[in-house]
Design an enzyme around this catalytic site. Structure first.
Site, short mmCIF file in Angstrom:
data_model
loop_
_atom_site.label_atom_id
_atom_site.label_comp_id
_atom_site.label_asym_id
_atom_site.label_seq_id
_atom_site.Cartn_x
_atom_site.Cartn_y
_atom_site.Cartn_z
CG HIS A 56 -60.24 -5.42 -18.83
ND1 HIS A 56 -60.22 -5.15 -17.48
CD2 HIS A 56 -60.95 -6.57 -18.97
CE1 HIS A 56 -60.90 -6.09 -16.83
NE2 HIS A 56 -61.33 -6.97 -17.71
CE LYS A 81 -66.16 -12.51 -12.63
NZ LYS A 81 -65.36 -11.77 -13.64
NE ARG A 94 -58.00 -13.53 -18.43
CZ ARG A 94 -58.82 -13.10 -17.50
NH1 ARG A 94 -58.38 -12.31 -16.56
NH2 ARG A 94 -60.09 -13.45 -17.50
CB SER A 143 -60.96 -7.27 -12.34
OG SER A 143 -61.08 -6.70 -13.61
P1 ADP Z 1 -66.28 -10.91 -16.80
O1 ADP Z 1 -66.67 -10.43 -15.44
O2 ADP Z 1 -67.41 -10.98 -17.79
O3 ADP Z 1 -65.38 -12.13 -16.79
P2 ADP Z 1 -64.03 -9.21 -17.06
O4 ADP Z 1 -64.21 -7.77 -16.78
O5 ADP Z 1 -63.31 -10.02 -16.04
O6 ADP Z 1 -65.44 -9.76 -17.38
O7 ADP Z 1 -63.33 -9.41 -18.46
C1 ADP Z 1 -63.91 -8.93 -19.63
C2 ADP Z 1 -63.19 -9.48 -20.83
O8 ADP Z 1 -61.83 -9.10 -20.82
C3 ADP Z 1 -63.18 -11.01 -20.92
O9 ADP Z 1 -63.32 -11.34 -22.28
C4 ADP Z 1 -61.82 -11.40 -20.45
O10 ADP Z 1 -61.40 -12.61 -21.02
C5 ADP Z 1 -61.01 -10.25 -20.98
N1 ADP Z 1 -59.80 -10.05 -20.20
C6 ADP Z 1 -59.71 -9.78 -18.89
N2 ADP Z 1 -58.43 -9.68 -18.51
C7 ADP Z 1 -57.68 -9.89 -19.62
C8 ADP Z 1 -56.27 -9.95 -19.89
N3 ADP Z 1 -55.38 -9.78 -18.93
N4 ADP Z 1 -55.88 -10.20 -21.17
C9 ADP Z 1 -56.80 -10.41 -22.13
N5 ADP Z 1 -58.12 -10.37 -21.95
C10 ADP Z 1 -58.56 -10.13 -20.72
#
Ligand code: ADP
Length: 168
Positions: free
Chosen positions: A17, A41, A92, A130
């Site tokens: 992130h 979630k 990703r 996460s």
């Molecule tokens: P959500 O619960 O909306 O999926 P996340 O907190 O999991 O949100 O992720 C928020 C954003 O960060 C999303 O656009 C996701 O694709 C991006 N993201 C999460 N992990 C990574 C990573 N390792 N590399 C690039 N982008 C990421």
């Protein structure tokens, strides 16, 4: 002034992130990281306030990044508060693309001004999410290199609480 919005659950924030947020902060004048709750979630580890505090600490070194928490609004409605703003998301893998493509269509149906810009994940973070961090923390694996160092004790302590709750 160009404004980007980086939305997500951040449960917890990872270096993946942070990589997207940092790169976005170089392209746009201002970045708003918005902590939202993904209704799909339901079992968040951290409360919105805990996530807000963690993301604020992780991003305080970036002067043009600010962090908000909105649990009461859809992203497509939230962006209306910032005319001209663009949503920036990390991609990703192909699976992210399919989901994001669908969400983008839904958001544009609600708000035709909605624009999303995608940044590809940096190689070493393509596997990182996460949920992986929560899984590793739950079983006591090290989190170095996956989340900001300063947040590791807090995540480990939360994992302990979850283990206790699960094992009675
Ligand atoms: P959500 O619960 O909306 O999926 P996340 O907190 O999991 O949100 O992720 C928020 C954003 O960060 C999303 O656009 C996701 O694709 C991006 N993201 C999460 N992990 C990574 C990573 N390792 N590399 C690039 N982008 C990421």
């Amino acid at each position: 002034m160009s404004i980007a919005i980086c939305p997500g659950s951040f449960d917890p924030i990872t270096l993946g992130h942070l990589n997207i947020i940092r790169r976005t902060s170089k392209i746009f004048d201002e970045v708003i990281v918005c902590i939202m709750s993904n209704s799909g979630k339901t079992n968040h580890w951290f409360t919105p306030d805990e996530r807000l505090s963690m993301v604020r600490r992780a991003t305080e070194k970036y002067p043009n990044v600010r962090v908000e928490s909105r649990q009461d609004i859809l992203l497509a409605e939230y962006v209306r508060c910032f005319p001209g703003a663009v949503v920036v998301k990390g991609l990703r893998a192909a699976t992210d693309f399919e989901y994001e493509f669908q969400m983008n269509q839904v958001n544009r149906n609600i708000n035709p001004e909605f624009e999303t810009l995608f940044l590809t994940s940096e190689g070493k973070y393509t596997f990182l999410s996460s949920s992986i961090v929560r899984e590793l923390a739950f079983y006591g694996a090290g989190l170095k290199g996956l989340v900001p160092d300063e947040l590791i004790p807090e995540i480990e302590s939360k994992a302990k609480q979850w283990r206790k709750a699960q094992n009675g």
